[in-house]
Design a protein around this motif. Structure first.
Motif, PDB file in Angstrom:
ATOM      1  N   ILE A 293       9.180 -57.470 -59.051  1.00  0.00           N
ATOM      2  CA  ILE A 293      10.409 -57.959 -59.680  1.00  0.00           C
ATOM      3  C   ILE A 293      10.132 -59.207 -60.519  1.00  0.00           C
ATOM      4  N   LEU A 294       9.169 -60.027 -60.092  1.00  0.00           N
ATOM      5  CA  LEU A 294       8.805 -61.217 -60.868  1.00  0.00           C
ATOM      6  C   LEU A 294       8.144 -60.830 -62.188  1.00  0.00           C
ATOM      7  N   LYS A 295       7.458 -59.684 -62.203  1.00  0.00           N
ATOM      8  CA  LYS A 295       6.800 -59.205 -63.421  1.00  0.00           C
ATOM      9  C   LYS A 295       7.727 -58.355 -64.287  1.00  0.00           C
ATOM     10  N   GLY A 296       8.981 -58.184 -63.858  1.00  0.00           N
ATOM     11  CA  GLY A 296       9.920 -57.379 -64.618  1.00  0.00           C
ATOM     12  C   GLY A 296       9.632 -55.895 -64.545  1.00  0.00           C
ATOM     13  N   GLN A 297       8.958 -55.461 -63.481  1.00  0.00           N
ATOM     14  CA  GLN A 297       8.549 -54.065 -63.364  1.00  0.00           C
ATOM     15  C   GLN A 297       9.402 -53.270 -62.379  1.00  0.00           C
ATOM     16  N   GLN A 298      10.463 -53.881 -61.870  1.00  0.00           N
ATOM     17  CA  GLN A 298      11.327 -53.199 -60.914  1.00  0.00           C
ATOM     18  C   GLN A 298      12.489 -52.557 -61.660  1.00  0.00           C
ATOM     19  N   LYS A 299      12.922 -51.399 -61.220  1.00  0.00           N
ATOM     20  CA  LYS A 299      14.120 -50.796 -61.793  1.00  0.00           C
ATOM     21  C   LYS A 299      15.065 -50.429 -60.662  1.00  0.00           C
ATOM     22  N   GLY A 300      16.350 -50.423 -60.985  1.00  0.00           N
ATOM     23  CA  GLY A 300      17.337 -50.076 -59.967  1.00  0.00           C
ATOM     24  C   GLY A 300      17.366 -51.101 -58.842  1.00  0.00           C
ATOM     25  N   ARG A 301      17.655 -50.615 -57.633  1.00  0.00           N
ATOM     26  CA  ARG A 301      17.879 -51.502 -56.498  1.00  0.00           C
ATOM     27  C   ARG A 301      16.861 -51.248 -55.393  1.00  0.00           C
TER      28      ARG A 301
ATOM     29  N   VAL B 244      40.049 -54.486 -71.770  1.00  0.00           N
ATOM     30  CA  VAL B 244      39.462 -53.398 -72.552  1.00  0.00           C
ATOM     31  C   VAL B 244      39.554 -52.092 -71.762  1.00  0.00           C
ATOM     32  N   LYS B 245      40.261 -51.131 -72.308  1.00  0.00           N
ATOM     33  CA  LYS B 245      40.408 -49.826 -71.675  1.00  0.00           C
ATOM     34  C   LYS B 245      39.396 -48.842 -72.268  1.00  0.00           C
ATOM     35  N   PRO B 246      39.108 -47.751 -71.560  1.00  0.00           N
ATOM     36  CA  PRO B 246      38.073 -46.818 -72.019  1.00  0.00           C
ATOM     37  C   PRO B 246      38.276 -46.263 -73.419  1.00  0.00           C
ATOM     38  N   ASP B 247      39.519 -46.169 -73.891  1.00  0.00           N
ATOM     39  CA  ASP B 247      39.754 -45.584 -75.216  1.00  0.00           C
ATOM     40  C   ASP B 247      39.540 -46.578 -76.354  1.00  0.00           C
ATOM     41  N   LYS B 248      39.169 -47.810 -76.042  1.00  0.00           N
ATOM     42  CA  LYS B 248      39.012 -48.829 -77.073  1.00  0.00           C
ATOM     43  C   LYS B 248      37.679 -48.732 -77.813  1.00  0.00           C
ATOM     44  N   GLY B 249      36.692 -48.058 -77.228  1.00  0.00           N
ATOM     45  CA  GLY B 249      35.406 -47.934 -77.906  1.00  0.00           C
ATOM     46  C   GLY B 249      34.239 -48.122 -76.958  1.00  0.00           C
ATOM     47  N   ASP B 250      33.042 -48.261 -77.531  1.00  0.00           N
ATOM     48  CA  ASP B 250      31.811 -48.315 -76.748  1.00  0.00           C
ATOM     49  C   ASP B 250      31.625 -49.672 -76.066  1.00  0.00           C
ATOM     50  N   ILE B 251      31.009 -49.604 -74.896  1.00  0.00           N
ATOM     51  CA  ILE B 251      30.663 -50.808 -74.140  1.00  0.00           C
ATOM     52  C   ILE B 251      29.143 -50.953 -74.146  1.00  0.00           C
ATOM     53  N   LEU B 252      28.653 -52.142 -74.459  1.00  0.00           N
ATOM     54  CA  LEU B 252      27.225 -52.433 -74.452  1.00  0.00           C
ATOM     55  C   LEU B 252      26.849 -53.072 -73.114  1.00  0.00           C
ATOM     56  N   VAL B 253      25.767 -52.588 -72.505  1.00  0.00           N
ATOM     57  CA  VAL B 253      25.230 -53.199 -71.289  1.00  0.00           C
ATOM     58  C   VAL B 253      23.789 -53.582 -71.556  1.00  0.00           C
ATOM     59  N   THR B 254      23.461 -54.863 -71.418  1.00  0.00           N
ATOM     60  CA  THR B 254      22.098 -55.337 -71.658  1.00  0.00           C
ATOM     61  C   THR B 254      21.334 -55.443 -70.339  1.00  0.00           C
ATOM     62  N   GLY B 255      20.001 -55.462 -70.456  1.00  0.00           N
ATOM     63  CA  GLY B 255      19.184 -55.502 -69.243  1.00  0.00           C
ATOM     64  C   GLY B 255      19.491 -54.333 -68.328  1.00  0.00           C
ATOM     65  N   ALA B 256      19.623 -53.149 -68.918  1.00  0.00           N
ATOM     66  CA  ALA B 256      20.269 -52.032 -68.226  1.00  0.00           C
ATOM     67  C   ALA B 256      19.443 -51.396 -67.121  1.00  0.00           C
ATOM     68  N   THR B 257      18.124 -51.621 -67.088  1.00  0.00           N
ATOM     69  CA  THR B 257      17.357 -51.046 -65.984  1.00  0.00           C
ATOM     70  C   THR B 257      17.272 -51.979 -64.785  1.00  0.00           C
ATOM     71  N   GLY B 258      17.754 -53.203 -64.931  1.00  0.00           N
ATOM     72  CA  GLY B 258      17.766 -54.150 -63.817  1.00  0.00           C
ATOM     73  C   GLY B 258      18.864 -53.825 -62.820  1.00  0.00           C
ATOM     74  N   GLY B 259      18.930 -54.607 -61.749  1.00  0.00           N
ATOM     75  CA  GLY B 259      19.909 -54.343 -60.700  1.00  0.00           C
ATOM     76  C   GLY B 259      21.338 -54.409 -61.182  1.00  0.00           C
ATOM     77  N   VAL B 260      21.724 -55.523 -61.813  1.00  0.00           N
ATOM     78  CA  VAL B 260      23.097 -55.675 -62.298  1.00  0.00           C
ATOM     79  C   VAL B 260      23.371 -54.686 -63.420  1.00  0.00           C
ATOM     80  N   GLY B 261      22.436 -54.593 -64.368  1.00  0.00           N
ATOM     81  CA  GLY B 261      22.646 -53.730 -65.522  1.00  0.00           C
ATOM     82  C   GLY B 261      22.785 -52.268 -65.154  1.00  0.00           C
ATOM     83  N   SER B 262      21.909 -51.773 -64.293  1.00  0.00           N
ATOM     84  CA  SER B 262      21.962 -50.349 -63.938  1.00  0.00           C
ATOM     85  C   SER B 262      23.248 -50.009 -63.205  1.00  0.00           C
TER      86      SER B 262
END
Length: 332
Positions: free
Chosen positions: A317-325, A148-166
């Protein structure tokens, strides 16, 4: 030197299903046999570390134990020619921090096959802003971008405030993709826009419960970090020959899905196993993270803590209250 003491987190089983953790002194002779002894300068906090530090037997079976699936520092001793004292190195994945004492201690001893030389243009601390989360995001982008190249359309990222997602949002944006970020923390919309997201949607908008076998095609690709209904909905909403990567199960390990997205739209679902990624691919991804994909303001997506501050951050992080790294500085 084997009796040398060093500071580390120690998790102990004090009773049946009762665990405690503390910062204490350990000695080098408590470390396992291995080819490379590394003085750890930085580590990072991941959800898997929080599980290990809480006594989760699905992650760590042997206690007492020092968690920390990420470590970066300086080689102090090596019995193999690939590494020499003074080399700057990264160690992530494999068994580090699971049943092998990990990066929440000032020293680790590991097989040489686990060790990556720190790429040029990347500091030890920056490598731990990435850590396993950044490497997993990098793997996801690596596989998605092959098709998938950038001109193909939008990319969805889930869990986006977490470490991997952000980090996935930031790397994809750096690569020129238009990213829609999914989060359950709409109060953090600006954080996601600052990372480069073009749109932010609530996770309820990303989960379809209609039971339809296919949904309107919206996404050229998806980086999913949560699993469950959100992953199933993302697959059913992916456009012709799109790519969906999957690396987590925070929402659910179950995948309520049928074959229609795959046989009618040619969607590819790619599992991301960063723990056992082959070394040649691992090195290439670290080089991309240090080069073309390197983020310009890594401090904005991370905070730095000491070993003594780990406990409270593990609870967050166990409570899901952490954002970023969260980077751990062993010298603090």
């Amino acid at each position: 030197m084997e009796n040398k003491k060093f500071k580390a987190m120690l998790v102990e089983e004090t009773g049946e299903r009762i665990f405690s953790r503390k910062i204490t002194q350990r000695s080098l002779d408590e470390l396992p046999q291995g080819e490379v002894l590394v003085k750890v300068l930085n580590s990072s906090l991941n959800y898997k570390d929080a599980l290990s530090a809480s006594g989760n037997k699905g992650v760590t079976r042997k206690f007492p134990h020092t968690p920390g699936i990420d470590a970066a520092g300086i080689v102090e001793q090596s019995v193999i020619s690939d590494f020499k004292p003074g080399d700057k190195v990264i160690v992530t994945s494999y068994d580090l921090g699971m049943n092998t004492p990990g990066g929440f201690g000032e020293y680790i001893r590991v097989p040489g096959a686990w060790v990556v030389k720190l790429p040029d243009n990347l500091s030890i601390k920056e490598s731990m802003v990435y850590g396993t989360a950044g490497f997993t995001a990098g793997m996801s982008v690596w596989y998605l971008s092959q098709i998938v190249k950038p001109d193909k359309g939008d990319i969805l990222v889930t869990g986006a405030t977490g470490g991997v997602g952000s980090l996935a949002v930031a790397i994809l944006s750096k690569c020129g993709y238009s990213v829609t970020a999914v989060t359950g923390k709409m109060s953090e919309k600006q954080f996601l826009f600052d990372l480069g997201a073009k749109a932010v949607i609530d996770r309820n908008q990303a989960s379809d419960t209609s039971g339809k076998p296919l949904l309107k095609a919206r996404w050229a690709g998806v980086v999913d970090t949560v699993g469950g209904d959100i992953l199933a909905s993302a697959v059913k909403s992916t456009d012709q020959y799109g790519v969906v990567t999957c690396c987590g199960n925070a929402a659910s390990p179950d995948l309520p899905l049928n074959v229609f997205p795959f046989i009618l739209r040619g969607v590819s679902l790619i599992g991301i196993d960063s723990q056992n990624c082959p070394m040649d691919t691992r090195v290439q991804i670290w080089e991309k993270l240090a080069g073309d994909w390197k983020l310009s303001d890594m401090d904005s997506i991370s905070k730095t803590i000491s070993l003594d501050e780990l406990d409270q951050n593990i609870e967050l992080i166990l409570k899901g209250q952490q954002k970023g790294r969260v980077v751990v500085d062993l010298a603090l």
